[in-house]
Design a protein around this motif. Structure first.
Motif, PDB file in Angstrom:
ATOM      1  N   THR A  55     -12.618  18.532  11.050  1.00 54.15           N
ATOM      2  CA  THR A  55     -13.572  18.120  12.064  1.00 54.15           C
ATOM      3  C   THR A  55     -13.850  19.317  12.965  1.00 54.15           C
ATOM      4  N   GLY A  56     -14.845  19.207  13.784  1.00 55.89           N
ATOM      5  CA  GLY A  56     -15.161  20.300  14.695  1.00 55.89           C
ATOM      6  C   GLY A  56     -16.225  21.212  14.122  1.00 55.89           C
ATOM      7  N   SER A  57     -16.509  22.265  14.855  1.00 55.41           N
ATOM      8  CA  SER A  57     -17.594  23.162  14.467  1.00 55.41           C
ATOM      9  C   SER A  57     -17.119  24.406  13.732  1.00 55.41           C
ATOM     10  N   SER A  58     -15.794  24.565  13.549  1.00 55.43           N
ATOM     11  CA  SER A  58     -15.303  25.725  12.805  1.00 55.43           C
ATOM     12  C   SER A  58     -14.003  25.356  12.102  1.00 55.43           C
ATOM     13  N   ASN A 109     -12.127  32.762  10.197  1.00 56.89           N
ATOM     14  CA  ASN A 109     -12.655  31.630  10.926  1.00 56.89           C
ATOM     15  C   ASN A 109     -14.120  31.456  10.549  1.00 56.89           C
ATOM     16  N   PRO A 125     -17.375  29.925  11.407  1.00 58.04           N
ATOM     17  CA  PRO A 125     -18.071  29.237  12.499  1.00 58.04           C
ATOM     18  C   PRO A 125     -19.266  28.448  11.964  1.00 58.04           C
ATOM     19  N   GLY A 126     -19.792  27.567  12.758  1.00 53.59           N
ATOM     20  CA  GLY A 126     -21.008  26.838  12.394  1.00 53.59           C
ATOM     21  C   GLY A 126     -20.813  25.830  11.283  1.00 53.59           C
ATOM     22  N   LEU A 127     -19.583  25.368  11.113  1.00 49.12           N
ATOM     23  CA  LEU A 127     -19.277  24.420  10.043  1.00 49.12           C
ATOM     24  C   LEU A 127     -20.158  23.179  10.148  1.00 49.12           C
ATOM     25  N   ASP A 128     -20.401  22.727  11.364  1.00 46.91           N
ATOM     26  CA  ASP A 128     -21.217  21.537  11.558  1.00 46.91           C
ATOM     27  C   ASP A 128     -22.688  21.790  11.230  1.00 46.91           C
ATOM     28  N   THR A 129     -23.085  23.060  11.107  1.00 42.18           N
ATOM     29  CA  THR A 129     -24.466  23.395  10.785  1.00 42.18           C
ATOM     30  C   THR A 129     -24.726  23.356   9.283  1.00 42.18           C
ATOM     31  N   GLU A 155     -21.909  15.957   7.947  1.00 43.32           N
ATOM     32  CA  GLU A 155     -20.878  14.929   7.877  1.00 43.32           C
ATOM     33  C   GLU A 155     -20.962  14.215   6.529  1.00 43.32           C
ATOM     34  N   ARG A 209     -16.030  17.291   5.481  1.00 42.03           N
ATOM     35  CA  ARG A 209     -16.216  16.718   6.817  1.00 42.03           C
ATOM     36  C   ARG A 209     -16.316  15.222   6.642  1.00 42.03           C
TER      37      ARG A 209
END
Length: 156
Positions: A59-62, A101, A103-107, A111, A138
């Motif tokens: 979960t989260g953005s990264s 790391n 970043p921008g996983l949510d991009t 989900e 996710r």
């Protein structure tokens, strides 16, 4: 008694040895680098992923992906793939560390979807095989009672 015909060649040899010693002593004088150059003899071994575990839900953005250090490796190449065959690349990164790391996983990872990752070690002699593909996902959005059709609501 020394043979007089050997004196000039011996003197020349002695001067050459002294000159080489002086030159060798002055090479690198004043240098402050502690870098040790070691030539590789073969490509590095394949790194092993360590975290997050294969099949993890994140979960989260990264997310920080981690793998084992490989002796002789100078860099690691990390690939993120959109499918289990790794025919659709999502990201391609090079690092000297044993973690990265993302970043921008949510991009790029909506989900309810998954991404696959693999890593290889590299040095001047070549590259290792890629590690097996690991999956991270996710979670799908969860429905709330107000989002579920046909669910009666009670008023107290």
């Amino acid at each position: 008694m020394v043979n007089k015909s050997l004196v000039p060649p011996l003197a020349a040899l002695l001067l050459l040895v002294v000159a080489l010693a002086l030159v060798a002593g002055s090479v690198g004088a004043g240098a402050t680098s502690d870098v040790i150059v070691q030539a590789c003899t073969e490509p590095p071994a394949t790194p092993k992923q360590t975290a997050p575990p294969n099949g993890s839900t994140v979960t989260g953005s990264s997310v920080t992906l981690q793998w084992s250090a490989v002796e002789g490796a100078t860099t690691y190449r990390l690939q993120l793939c959109g499918d289990a065959a790794c025919s659709e690349y999502v990201g391609d990164f090079t690092t000297q560390n044993t973690s990265f790391n993302v970043p921008g996983l949510d991009t790029f990872l909506p989900e309810g979807s998954c991404v696959y990752w693999q890593v290889r070690a590299e040095n001047d002699c070549g590259v290792s095989d890629y590690s097996p593909l690991w999956e991270i996902c996710r979670p799908a959005p969860t429905a709330t009672p107000t989002d579920t059709p046909g669910t009666p609501t009670a008023t107290y």
